[in-house]
Write an enzyme that holds these catalytic residues in place. Sequence first.
Site, PDB file in Angstrom:
ATOM      1  N   CYS A   5       2.670 -24.617  62.015  1.00  0.00           N
ATOM      2  CA  CYS A   5       3.958 -25.376  62.261  1.00  0.00           C
ATOM      3  C   CYS A   5       3.715 -26.665  63.216  1.00  0.00           C
ATOM      4  O   CYS A   5       2.520 -27.078  63.273  1.00  0.00           O
ATOM      5  CB  CYS A   5       5.123 -24.372  62.881  1.00  0.00           C
ATOM      6  SG  CYS A   5       4.671 -23.983  64.587  1.00  0.00           S
ATOM      7  N   ASP A  48      13.277 -25.257  62.022  1.00  0.00           N
ATOM      8  CA  ASP A  48      12.740 -25.293  63.556  1.00  0.00           C
ATOM      9  C   ASP A  48      14.081 -24.941  64.263  1.00  0.00           C
ATOM     10  O   ASP A  48      14.779 -25.303  64.494  1.00  0.00           O
ATOM     11  CB  ASP A  48      12.615 -26.803  63.715  1.00  0.00           C
ATOM     12  CG  ASP A  48      11.772 -27.064  65.104  1.00  0.00           C
ATOM     13  OD1 ASP A  48      11.723 -25.885  65.942  1.00  0.00           O
ATOM     14  OD2 ASP A  48      11.366 -27.971  65.445  1.00  0.00           O
ATOM     15  N   ASN A  94       2.908 -24.896  67.388  1.00  0.00           N
ATOM     16  CA  ASN A  94       2.193 -23.827  67.405  1.00  0.00           C
ATOM     17  C   ASN A  94       2.961 -22.833  68.582  1.00  0.00           C
ATOM     18  O   ASN A  94       2.273 -21.956  69.184  1.00  0.00           O
ATOM     19  CB  ASN A  94       0.879 -23.630  67.521  1.00  0.00           C
ATOM     20  CG  ASN A  94       0.172 -22.584  67.342  1.00  0.00           C
ATOM     21  OD1 ASN A  94      -1.069 -22.250  68.003  1.00  0.00           O
ATOM     22  ND2 ASN A  94       0.624 -21.573  66.352  1.00  0.00           N
ATOM     23  N   CYS A 105       6.462 -21.669  68.175  1.00  0.00           N
ATOM     24  CA  CYS A 105       7.756 -21.010  67.909  1.00  0.00           C
ATOM     25  C   CYS A 105       7.397 -20.200  66.375  1.00  0.00           C
ATOM     26  O   CYS A 105       7.086 -18.946  66.345  1.00  0.00           O
ATOM     27  CB  CYS A 105       9.010 -21.740  67.476  1.00  0.00           C
ATOM     28  SG  CYS A 105       9.532 -22.395  69.181  1.00  0.00           S
ATOM     29  N   ARG A 106       7.452 -21.086  65.369  1.00  0.00           N
ATOM     30  CA  ARG A 106       7.354 -20.477  63.885  1.00  0.00           C
ATOM     31  C   ARG A 106       6.177 -20.094  63.661  1.00  0.00           C
ATOM     32  O   ARG A 106       5.900 -18.753  63.243  1.00  0.00           O
ATOM     33  CB  ARG A 106       7.878 -21.518  62.997  1.00  0.00           C
ATOM     34  CG  ARG A 106       9.438 -21.758  63.080  1.00  0.00           C
ATOM     35  CD  ARG A 106       9.667 -23.167  62.451  1.00  0.00           C
ATOM     36  NE  ARG A 106       9.183 -24.522  62.900  1.00  0.00           N
ATOM     37  CZ  ARG A 106       9.223 -25.399  62.424  1.00  0.00           C
ATOM     38  NH1 ARG A 106       9.771 -25.642  61.283  1.00  0.00           N
ATOM     39  NH2 ARG A 106       8.722 -26.688  62.929  1.00  0.00           N
ATOM     40  N   SER A 107       5.064 -20.670  63.627  1.00  0.00           N
ATOM     41  CA  SER A 107       3.813 -20.182  63.236  1.00  0.00           C
ATOM     42  C   SER A 107       3.458 -18.892  63.886  1.00  0.00           C
ATOM     43  O   SER A 107       2.868 -17.911  63.312  1.00  0.00           O
ATOM     44  CB  SER A 107       2.898 -21.393  63.053  1.00  0.00           C
ATOM     45  OG  SER A 107       2.367 -21.933  64.254  1.00  0.00           O
TER      46      SER A 107
END
Length: 159
Positions: free
Chosen positions: A10, A127, A13, A15-17
């Site tokens: 993401c 996001d 690095n 939140c999402r990934s």
Amino acid sequence: MTRYAVLMVCTGNICRSPTAEVVLRHKLEAGGLGDQVRIASAGTHDYHVGAPADERSSEHARLRGYDLSAHRAQQVRPADFERFDLILAMGSGHLELLQEDCPPQHRHKLMRLMEFAPAGLPGDVSDPYYGGRQGFESVLNHIEAACDGLLRHIRQQLA
């Protein structure tokens, strides 16, 4: 014995990934494949290198049984394109940035995570950084759905 390696990507690095990394790790371990697949995550940008996961991501993940406490952000490195078998972008923008940096012989490894999700879900993991609570819940819902499909794909690769 590691036989396959997946990198989740993401922006920063945090939140999402990292969420995708721990969700996939959990599903692989539950499916008996934890020792055969190496999973990591990284960001396209160096905004948060060395920082822990966003506390909101950690909180929402914890409520579903995932632990982000050991995570420290890192940035995608040139060697990652060779070291990983599959590099999964959380969004189309991340995929474009990865395609720009990826050597031609490794571009076949680049995909969006949501390509493994059931039909009808968004193509990108949105996001949640600037939004509220529901954004983090949506991230988890989409990542869990995509990781189910990704788990099937990995099983096929290991067969």
